[in-house]
Design a protein around this motif. Structure first.
Motif, PDB file in Angstrom:
ATOM      1  N   VAL A 186       0.817  -1.208   0.000  1.00  0.00           N
ATOM      2  CA  VAL A 186       0.000   0.000   0.000  1.00  0.00           C
ATOM      3  C   VAL A 186       0.856   1.267   0.000  1.00  0.00           C
ATOM      4  N   THR A 187       0.491   2.184  -0.865  1.00  0.00           N
ATOM      5  CA  THR A 187       1.117   3.505  -0.910  1.00  0.00           C
ATOM      6  C   THR A 187       0.032   4.547  -0.679  1.00  0.00           C
ATOM      7  N   VAL A 188       0.306   5.520   0.159  1.00  0.00           N
ATOM      8  CA  VAL A 188      -0.631   6.635   0.332  1.00  0.00           C
ATOM      9  C   VAL A 188      -0.163   7.806  -0.519  1.00  0.00           C
ATOM     10  N   LEU A 189      -1.097   8.382  -1.255  1.00  0.00           N
ATOM     11  CA  LEU A 189      -0.844   9.611  -2.009  1.00  0.00           C
ATOM     12  C   LEU A 189      -1.700  10.700  -1.372  1.00  0.00           C
ATOM     13  N   SER A 190      -1.055  11.522  -0.573  1.00  0.00           N
ATOM     14  CA  SER A 190      -1.767  12.576   0.152  1.00  0.00           C
ATOM     15  C   SER A 190      -1.222  13.928  -0.294  1.00  0.00           C
ATOM     16  N   ARG A 191      -1.998  14.974  -0.066  1.00  0.00           N
ATOM     17  CA  ARG A 191      -1.572  16.288  -0.545  1.00  0.00           C
ATOM     18  C   ARG A 191      -0.222  16.674   0.057  1.00  0.00           C
ATOM     19  N   THR A 192      -0.091  16.417   1.377  1.00  0.00           N
ATOM     20  CA  THR A 192       1.170  16.723   2.054  1.00  0.00           C
ATOM     21  C   THR A 192       1.627  15.486   2.827  1.00  0.00           C
ATOM     22  N   LEU A 193       2.766  15.608   3.479  1.00  0.00           N
ATOM     23  CA  LEU A 193       3.283  14.489   4.275  1.00  0.00           C
ATOM     24  C   LEU A 193       2.851  14.582   5.737  1.00  0.00           C
ATOM     25  N   SER A 194       1.877  15.464   6.033  1.00  0.00           N
ATOM     26  CA  SER A 194       1.546  15.735   7.439  1.00  0.00           C
ATOM     27  C   SER A 194       1.005  14.512   8.178  1.00  0.00           C
ATOM     28  N   LYS A 195       0.390  13.569   7.467  1.00  0.00           N
ATOM     29  CA  LYS A 195      -0.152  12.393   8.155  1.00  0.00           C
ATOM     30  C   LYS A 195       0.679  11.141   7.862  1.00  0.00           C
ATOM     31  N   ARG A 196       1.935  11.352   7.461  1.00  0.00           N
ATOM     32  CA  ARG A 196       2.773  10.234   7.038  1.00  0.00           C
ATOM     33  C   ARG A 196       2.926   9.169   8.126  1.00  0.00           C
ATOM     34  N   GLU A 197       3.230   9.594   9.344  1.00  0.00           N
ATOM     35  CA  GLU A 197       3.436   8.611  10.420  1.00  0.00           C
ATOM     36  C   GLU A 197       2.169   7.787  10.652  1.00  0.00           C
ATOM     37  N   ASP A 198       1.024   8.464  10.588  1.00  0.00           N
ATOM     38  CA  ASP A 198      -0.250   7.748  10.760  1.00  0.00           C
ATOM     39  C   ASP A 198      -0.432   6.711   9.657  1.00  0.00           C
ATOM     40  N   GLY A 199      -0.189   7.116   8.428  1.00  0.00           N
ATOM     41  CA  GLY A 199      -0.399   6.214   7.295  1.00  0.00           C
ATOM     42  C   GLY A 199       0.488   4.986   7.369  1.00  0.00           C
ATOM     43  N   LEU A 200       1.741   5.193   7.754  1.00  0.00           N
ATOM     44  CA  LEU A 200       2.654   4.056   7.865  1.00  0.00           C
ATOM     45  C   LEU A 200       2.213   3.137   9.006  1.00  0.00           C
ATOM     46  N   ALA A 201       1.744   3.732  10.099  1.00  0.00           N
ATOM     47  CA  ALA A 201       1.279   2.918  11.237  1.00  0.00           C
ATOM     48  C   ALA A 201       0.042   2.104  10.860  1.00  0.00           C
ATOM     49  N   MET A 202      -0.740   2.605   9.915  1.00  0.00           N
ATOM     50  CA  MET A 202      -1.965   1.891   9.499  1.00  0.00           C
ATOM     51  C   MET A 202      -1.674   0.755   8.517  1.00  0.00           C
ATOM     52  N   GLY A 203      -0.443   0.692   8.038  1.00  0.00           N
ATOM     53  CA  GLY A 203      -0.108  -0.418   7.146  1.00  0.00           C
ATOM     54  C   GLY A 203       0.440  -0.021   5.794  1.00  0.00           C
ATOM     55  N   ALA A 204       0.532   1.287   5.527  1.00  0.00           N
ATOM     56  CA  ALA A 204       1.126   1.705   4.250  1.00  0.00           C
ATOM     57  C   ALA A 204       2.638   1.459   4.285  1.00  0.00           C
ATOM     58  N   SER A 205       3.169   1.070   3.123  1.00  0.00           N
ATOM     59  CA  SER A 205       4.623   0.883   3.023  1.00  0.00           C
ATOM     60  C   SER A 205       5.303   2.144   2.523  1.00  0.00           C
ATOM     61  N   HIS A 206       4.565   2.965   1.792  1.00  0.00           N
ATOM     62  CA  HIS A 206       5.126   4.171   1.180  1.00  0.00           C
ATOM     63  C   HIS A 206       4.121   5.310   1.316  1.00  0.00           C
TER      64      HIS A 206
END
Ligand SMILES: [Zn+2]
Ligand SMILES: [Zn+2]
Length: 347
Positions: A201-221
């Motif tokens: 899973v990769t998250v494509l978000s407008r900014t990196l502000s929620k990056r830590e959350d996304g990785l904790a939820m299971g995203a790899s990138h």
């Protein structure tokens, strides 16, 4: 009929306020549910504000409902008093068309009956879950496994199934490279479910502000779409892109991120038309598709899947008095990651 406390939208632009809704008497196949928790979905706001067409007011919205069975009709077999249950975006359908027979009630040829703002079988306008009770046909009531934390159940009934259904339909699993666009209410569920299905899973978000959350939820990138380099670096990288954001976006730029035979699926509901360059689709034999919620059987499957995999939404619990503020925060994408209203505060 009974009158029960609710939060109502008095008109298309007025703030929400305390009021009441009327619930029908419990029929032979009906279940009366004491609502415990109600999720706030962006659709609630779109509907009240008239973005998707005119409504009848006052209107009570809410289609992420978790509660306990308080009463059952004489012919009810699927649910019993005291059971933990949920109701999502539909409360009935024709049950006779090909879609309904296939368990795809969301695509009912006569149109499913929406949980709020729909026209019920008796001609009344349906009223949603921002209230203390609701009466629903037993076939549209879901069983909720006790292992899912009660206060986190509600968002599964819309955000959960809306993302689970396309991920399953497009066969996401081990080896699938999935990009989730947006890490909001829908997006964060998509990340958790796609990860549990075994996808990368990769998250494509407008900014990196929620990056830590996304990785904790299971995203790899995790990439920022505000950075043009993202679109160069990730060209041709994904088998599936699931778009969860309601704002219109540069669809062609995202299509170029699809690998051979990749599919861009939108579950968002922007009223803006999508513009597509045919060459972009032809390259890599790409597809563009859309999906809306899921059928009742699939919604049950999703709840059982989430229980089995220990998946639940991230929620902020609020009281009814915070609801207008919460709506403003949803519009500003300022929620981690779904608001759930404690129904005990409705009145
Ligand atoms: Zn929704
Ligand atoms: Zn039907």
């Amino acid at each position: 009929m009974t009158t029960v406390p609710a939060i109502v939208a008095p008109s298309v632009e007025a703030p929400l306020e305390p009021g009441t809704v009327t619930r029908r008497a419990v029929g032979p196949k009906d279940v009366r549910i004491a609502i415990a928790w109600a999720g706030i979905c962006h659709s609630d706001i779109h509907t009240v504000r008239g973005d998707w067409g005119p409504q009848t007011y006052p209107l009570t919205v809410g289609h992420e409902i978790a509660g306990t069975v308080a009463e059952v009709g004489a012919e009810v077999t699927k649910h019993a008093v005291g059971d933990r249950v949920g109701v999502g975006c539909m409360v009935n359908s024709c049950r006779e068309c090909d879609a309904c027979r296939a368990g795809l009630e969301q695509y009912c040829e006569k149109g499913n009956i929406q949980t709020y703002g729909g026209t019920d079988l008796d001609g009344t306008i349906t009223q949603g879950g921002y209230s203390t009770e609701i009466v629903v046909d037993e076939d549209f009531v879901l069983r909720v496994p006790e292992s899912i934390p009660y206060e986190k159940v509600a968002p599964l009934l819309c955000a959960g199934i809306t993302t689970y259904s396309p991920l399953r339909h497009w066969n996401v699993g081990p080896g699938t490279r999935v990009a989730v666009v947006g890490l909001g209410g829908l997006g964060h569920m998509a990340v958790k479910i796609a990860h549990a299905l075994g996808a990368e899973v990769t998250v494509l978000s407008r900014t990196l502000s929620k990056r830590e959350d996304g990785l904790a939820m299971g995203a790899s990138h995790y990439y920022a779409t505000s950075d043009p380099a993202t679109f160069t670096e990730l060209k041709g990288s994904f088998d599936v892109i699931l778009n969860t954001i309601s704002q219109s976006l540069d669809t062609n730029a995202f299509l170029k991120l699809l690998a051979l035979d990749g599919t861009f699926i939108t579950v968002a509901a922007s009223p803006e038309p999508i513009e597509i360059v045919e060459f972009t689709l032809q390259n890599n034999r790409r597809s563009i598709a859309a999906s809306t919620i899921g059928g009742i059987a699939e919604t049950q499957e999703m709840l059982d899947f989430c229980a089995e995999h220990g998946i639940a939404p991230e929620v902020e619990i609020i009281g009814a008095e915070q609801i207008n503020e919460a709506w403003a925060r949803v519009l500003a994408s300022d929620v981690r990651f779904r608001f759930v209203i404690d129904a005990a505060t409705f009145g």
